[in-house]
Design a protein around this motif. Structure first.
Motif, PDB file in Angstrom:
ATOM      1  N   SER A  82      32.355 -74.125   4.901  1.00 34.66           N
ATOM      2  CA  SER A  82      33.080 -73.752   6.109  1.00 34.66           C
ATOM      3  C   SER A  82      34.224 -72.783   5.835  1.00 34.66           C
ATOM      4  N   TYR A  83      34.628 -72.131   6.901  1.00 34.76           N
ATOM      5  CA  TYR A  83      35.757 -71.203   6.870  1.00 34.76           C
ATOM      6  C   TYR A  83      36.278 -71.068   8.290  1.00 34.76           C
ATOM      7  N   VAL A  84      37.495 -70.581   8.419  1.00 30.49           N
ATOM      8  CA  VAL A  84      38.084 -70.323   9.725  1.00 30.49           C
ATOM      9  C   VAL A  84      38.034 -68.809   9.930  1.00 30.49           C
ATOM     10  N   LEU A  85      37.554 -68.375  11.091  1.00 29.41           N
ATOM     11  CA  LEU A  85      37.491 -66.954  11.428  1.00 29.41           C
ATOM     12  C   LEU A  85      38.634 -66.614  12.368  1.00 29.41           C
ATOM     13  N   GLU A  86      39.438 -65.641  11.973  1.00 25.92           N
ATOM     14  CA  GLU A  86      40.533 -65.151  12.816  1.00 25.92           C
ATOM     15  C   GLU A  86      40.268 -63.682  13.110  1.00 25.92           C
ATOM     16  N   VAL A  87      40.280 -63.312  14.373  1.00 30.73           N
ATOM     17  CA  VAL A  87      40.089 -61.924  14.789  1.00 30.73           C
ATOM     18  C   VAL A  87      41.275 -61.530  15.645  1.00 30.73           C
ATOM     19  N   SER A  88      41.912 -60.414  15.310  1.00 31.89           N
ATOM     20  CA  SER A  88      43.056 -59.974  16.104  1.00 31.89           C
ATOM     21  C   SER A  88      43.251 -58.473  15.974  1.00 31.89           C
ATOM     22  N   SER A  89      44.195 -57.981  16.742  1.00 30.66           N
ATOM     23  CA  SER A  89      44.571 -56.572  16.638  1.00 30.66           C
ATOM     24  C   SER A  89      45.470 -56.421  15.418  1.00 30.66           C
ATOM     25  N   PRO A  90      45.615 -55.205  14.907  1.00 29.92           N
ATOM     26  CA  PRO A  90      46.475 -55.013  13.740  1.00 29.92           C
ATOM     27  C   PRO A  90      47.965 -55.072  14.074  1.00 29.92           C
ATOM     28  N   GLY A  91      48.309 -55.113  15.341  1.00 28.82           N
ATOM     29  CA  GLY A  91      49.703 -55.203  15.747  1.00 28.82           C
ATOM     30  C   GLY A  91      50.371 -53.841  15.840  1.00 28.82           C
ATOM     31  N   LEU A  92      51.574 -53.832  16.375  1.00 29.46           N
ATOM     32  CA  LEU A  92      52.308 -52.585  16.553  1.00 29.46           C
ATOM     33  C   LEU A  92      52.718 -51.961  15.224  1.00 29.46           C
ATOM     34  N   ASP A  93      52.902 -52.809  14.211  1.00 24.98           N
ATOM     35  CA  ASP A  93      53.322 -52.303  12.896  1.00 24.98           C
ATOM     36  C   ASP A  93      52.138 -52.262  11.931  1.00 24.98           C
ATOM     37  N   GLN A 108      53.734 -40.151  14.889  1.00 21.07           N
ATOM     38  CA  GLN A 108      54.288 -41.506  14.981  1.00 21.07           C
ATOM     39  C   GLN A 108      55.290 -41.748  13.843  1.00 21.07           C
ATOM     40  N   ARG A 109      56.169 -42.707  14.069  1.00 26.32           N
ATOM     41  CA  ARG A 109      57.124 -43.080  13.031  1.00 26.32           C
ATOM     42  C   ARG A 109      56.423 -44.021  12.049  1.00 26.32           C
ATOM     43  N   VAL A 110      56.606 -43.762  10.750  1.00 25.84           N
ATOM     44  CA  VAL A 110      56.017 -44.600   9.716  1.00 25.84           C
ATOM     45  C   VAL A 110      57.067 -44.983   8.683  1.00 25.84           C
ATOM     46  N   LYS A 111      56.792 -46.093   8.025  1.00 30.71           N
ATOM     47  CA  LYS A 111      57.631 -46.566   6.927  1.00 30.71           C
ATOM     48  C   LYS A 111      56.684 -46.734   5.754  1.00 30.71           C
ATOM     49  N   LYS A 163      47.515 -40.510  -2.499  1.00 30.31           N
ATOM     50  CA  LYS A 163      47.226 -41.382  -3.644  1.00 30.31           C
ATOM     51  C   LYS A 163      48.501 -41.999  -4.236  1.00 30.31           C
ATOM     52  N   ASN A 164      49.679 -41.483  -3.869  1.00 30.30           N
ATOM     53  CA  ASN A 164      50.944 -42.045  -4.335  1.00 30.30           C
ATOM     54  C   ASN A 164      51.495 -43.085  -3.359  1.00 30.30           C
ATOM     55  N   VAL A 165      50.859 -43.266  -2.207  1.00 31.36           N
ATOM     56  CA  VAL A 165      51.338 -44.227  -1.217  1.00 31.36           C
ATOM     57  C   VAL A 165      50.849 -45.616  -1.595  1.00 31.36           C
ATOM     58  N   GLU A 166      51.793 -46.507  -1.851  1.00 28.85           N
ATOM     59  CA  GLU A 166      51.457 -47.886  -2.204  1.00 28.85           C
ATOM     60  C   GLU A 166      51.263 -48.736  -0.951  1.00 28.85           C
ATOM     61  N   LYS A 167      52.133 -48.520   0.038  1.00 31.43           N
ATOM     62  CA  LYS A 167      52.108 -49.325   1.259  1.00 31.43           C
ATOM     63  C   LYS A 167      52.668 -48.471   2.387  1.00 31.43           C
ATOM     64  N   ALA A 168      52.004 -48.509   3.550  1.00 36.20           N
ATOM     65  CA  ALA A 168      52.495 -47.755   4.707  1.00 36.20           C
ATOM     66  C   ALA A 168      52.202 -48.542   5.984  1.00 36.20           C
ATOM     67  N   ASN A 169      53.142 -48.483   6.911  1.00 39.92           N
ATOM     68  CA  ASN A 169      53.000 -49.162   8.199  1.00 39.92           C
ATOM     69  C   ASN A 169      53.579 -48.274   9.300  1.00 39.92           C
ATOM     70  N   LEU A 170      53.041 -48.449  10.508  1.00 39.70           N
ATOM     71  CA  LEU A 170      53.664 -47.834  11.663  1.00 39.70           C
ATOM     72  C   LEU A 170      54.964 -48.576  11.956  1.00 39.70           C
ATOM     73  N   VAL A 171      55.930 -47.863  12.517  1.00 34.34           N
ATOM     74  CA  VAL A 171      57.182 -48.485  12.938  1.00 34.34           C
ATOM     75  C   VAL A 171      57.148 -48.487  14.464  1.00 34.34           C
ATOM     76  N   PRO A 172      57.159 -49.665  15.078  1.00 32.50           N
ATOM     77  CA  PRO A 172      57.090 -49.727  16.550  1.00 32.50           C
ATOM     78  C   PRO A 172      58.273 -49.020  17.183  1.00 32.50           C
ATOM     79  N   GLU A 173      57.994 -48.204  18.185  1.00 36.69           N
ATOM     80  CA  GLU A 173      59.042 -47.519  18.955  1.00 36.69           C
ATOM     81  C   GLU A 173      59.396 -48.424  20.119  1.00 36.69           C
ATOM     82  N   ILE A 174      60.616 -48.922  20.128  1.00 38.48           N
ATOM     83  CA  ILE A 174      61.020 -49.812  21.226  1.00 38.48           C
ATOM     84  C   ILE A 174      62.221 -49.279  21.948  1.00 38.48           C
TER      85      ILE A 174
END
Length: 174
Positions: A82-93, A108-111, A163-174
């Motif tokens: 067995s396993y649990v399946l979770e499906v969702s949107s990636p979110g604003l960030d 878009q703004r990114v971090k 190739k030098n980017v280790e981690k990147a996310n959108l920054v939500p505009e609020i």
């Protein structure tokens, strides 16, 4: 039979594609009876949707979950019980991982954090001005945090290789 992440992703992409969705990320967490299969889906902005909201809806997630879960079980793509399946949107960030993500979210703004320093810095926040030939151009002049804003002696723009980017996310505009 061992778990094949490529097979699970292929099933997810097949199901998502049939509904005009895209797979952002697939991950398996935990082990044994406590496994969770997480799938993040989104609706590409390029898909015309006359009477549909931007992004995925609860209904999109439910429909995807039902179809994907059935196929995953029938094809025994996640063997071992067995396993649990979770499906969702990636979110604003949402995470940005592929070249297509950086092309899609121009303006878009990114971090992001780099593997190797660029201009003696590894942490950047700014507007993604362009993405061409595997290089992204960030405008740092609108950075929210003072410590991420360039010093007067530094350029307000920085070019970083994907190739030098280790981690990147959108920054939500609020």
């Amino acid at each position: 039979m061992a778990f094949d992440p490529d097979k699970v992703r292929q099933i997810a992409e097949r199901v998502a594609g049939s509904s005009g969705l895209e797979v952002v990320e697939v991950e398996v967490c935990g082990a044994g009876k406590h496994r969770t299969l997480r799938v993040f889906i989104d609706r590409p902005r390029a898909v015309p949707a006359a009477n549909r909201p931007d992004g995925v809806t609860h209904e999109d997630c439910a429909n995807f979950s039902r179809e994907f879960g059935t196929i995953t079980d029938v094809e025994d793509a996640l063997p071992g019980g067995s396993y649990v399946l979770e499906v969702s949107s990636p979110g604003l960030d949402r995470k940005l991982t592929k070249a297509a993500d950086f092309e899609r979210f121009r303006g878009q703004r990114v971090k992001l954090m780099t593997r190797e320093p660029v201009n003696n810095n590894r942490h950047f926040e700014g507007t993604l001005e362009s993405f061409e030939n595997g290089r992204l151009l960030l405008d740092l002049s609108a950075a929210r945090k003072k410590k991420m804003r360039p010093k007067e002696s530094e350029s307000a723009k920085v070019e970083i290789e994907l190739k030098n980017v280790e981690k990147a996310n959108l920054v939500p505009e609020i």
